[in-house]
Design a protein around this motif. Structure first.
Motif, short mmCIF file in Angstrom:
data_model
loop_
_atom_site.label_atom_id
_atom_site.label_comp_id
_atom_site.label_asym_id
_atom_site.label_seq_id
_atom_site.Cartn_x
_atom_site.Cartn_y
_atom_site.Cartn_z
N LEU A 75 6.17 29.13 -17.72
CA LEU A 75 6.89 28.64 -16.55
C LEU A 75 6.09 27.56 -15.83
CD1 LEU A 75 8.93 30.62 -14.06
CD2 LEU A 75 6.99 29.37 -13.18
N ILE A 76 4.81 27.80 -15.63
CA ILE A 76 3.94 26.83 -14.94
C ILE A 76 3.85 25.53 -15.74
CG2 ILE A 76 1.58 26.36 -14.17
CD1 ILE A 76 1.39 29.44 -13.60
N MET A 77 3.73 25.65 -17.05
CA MET A 77 3.66 24.45 -17.88
C MET A 77 4.98 23.67 -17.82
SD MET A 77 1.46 25.99 -21.09
CE MET A 77 2.14 24.85 -22.24
N SER A 78 6.09 24.38 -17.83
CA SER A 78 7.41 23.73 -17.83
C SER A 78 7.77 23.11 -16.50
CB SER A 78 8.50 24.74 -18.21
OG SER A 78 8.29 25.22 -19.50
N PHE A 79 7.66 23.87 -15.42
CA PHE A 79 8.16 23.42 -14.13
C PHE A 79 7.14 22.59 -13.34
CE2 PHE A 79 11.05 26.84 -15.12
CZ PHE A 79 12.27 26.31 -14.73
N PHE A 80 5.86 22.76 -13.64
CA PHE A 80 4.83 22.06 -12.88
C PHE A 80 4.03 21.09 -13.74
CE2 PHE A 80 5.78 26.00 -10.70
CZ PHE A 80 6.09 25.53 -9.46
N ARG A 81 4.39 20.99 -15.02
CA ARG A 81 3.76 20.05 -15.95
C ARG A 81 2.24 20.18 -16.01
NH1 ARG A 81 7.57 14.90 -16.43
NH2 ARG A 81 9.51 15.94 -15.97
N LYS A 82 1.80 21.42 -16.04
CA LYS A 82 0.36 21.70 -16.14
C LYS A 82 -0.03 21.90 -17.60
CE LYS A 82 -0.24 21.95 -11.65
NZ LYS A 82 -0.97 20.96 -10.92
N SER A 83 -1.27 21.64 -17.90
CA SER A 83 -1.80 21.90 -19.24
C SER A 83 -1.90 23.41 -19.45
CB SER A 83 -3.18 21.27 -19.39
OG SER A 83 -4.12 21.95 -18.56
N LEU A 84 -2.09 23.81 -20.68
CA LEU A 84 -2.25 25.23 -20.98
C LEU A 84 -3.43 25.81 -20.21
CD1 LEU A 84 -1.52 27.79 -22.55
CD2 LEU A 84 -2.89 26.91 -24.46
N GLY A 101 -0.86 32.27 -6.46
CA GLY A 101 -1.50 31.11 -7.04
C GLY A 101 -0.73 29.85 -6.69
N VAL A 102 -1.46 28.81 -6.33
CA VAL A 102 -0.85 27.53 -5.95
C VAL A 102 -0.59 26.73 -7.23
CG1 VAL A 102 -1.15 25.38 -4.68
CG2 VAL A 102 -2.00 27.52 -3.72
N CYS A 103 0.67 26.37 -7.43
CA CYS A 103 1.07 25.60 -8.61
C CYS A 103 1.07 24.10 -8.37
CB CYS A 103 2.46 26.03 -9.06
SG CYS A 103 2.51 27.74 -9.60
N GLY A 104 1.16 23.69 -7.10
CA GLY A 104 1.18 22.28 -6.78
C GLY A 104 1.43 22.06 -5.30
N VAL A 105 1.23 20.83 -4.86
CA VAL A 105 1.45 20.45 -3.47
C VAL A 105 2.37 19.23 -3.48
CG1 VAL A 105 0.35 19.73 -1.31
CG2 VAL A 105 -0.83 21.32 -2.84
N TYR A 106 3.48 19.33 -2.73
CA TYR A 106 4.55 18.33 -2.81
C TYR A 106 5.15 18.06 -1.43
CZ TYR A 106 4.41 20.08 -7.62
OH TYR A 106 4.00 20.47 -8.86
#
Length: 107
Positions: free
Chosen positions: A47-56, A72-77
């Motif tokens: 989910l994190i990789m898909s929705f937040f475009r994070k690496s593995l 856990g913080v997934c991003g700041v927008y």
């Protein structure tokens, strides 16, 4: 001719600086995943990789923050993007049958 030149104020750096300092950036929001006892770790990483475009590696680190710290913080927008991310993540988790929750907080 005596007196000051009226065009001197056009290049007054104090006035320009004062104007720029009053302009503010819009507030940013942290998008946060909350831990639960049912959502599998691999689902959270995907989910994190898909929705937040994070690496593995980054997605795994965030997942362990969720698991160990409860969040856990997934991003700041900007607000609108954060709201969209929260909605999409919560909808995806619910449709997948998991109670995973996502929320946003002002940074």
């Amino acid at each position: 001719m005596s007196g000051s030149n009226p065009f001197d104020t056009l290049y007054d750096t104090d006035a320009t600086t004062a104007f720029k300092s009053k302009t503010q950036e819009p507030p940013l929001y942290k998008v946060i995943l909350l831990n639960d006892d049912f959502t599998p770790m691999d689902f959270v990483v995907d989910l994190i990789m898909s929705f937040f475009r994070k690496s593995l590696d980054d997605a795994t680190r965030i997942m362990f923050n969720v698991h160990n710290d409860g969040r856990g913080v997934c991003g700041v927008y900007p607000r609108e993007i954060a709201e969209t991310k929260v909605f999409e993540v919560n909808t995806h988790a619910h449709r997948s049958g998991y109670p995973l929750k996502c929320l946003m907080e002002q940074d």
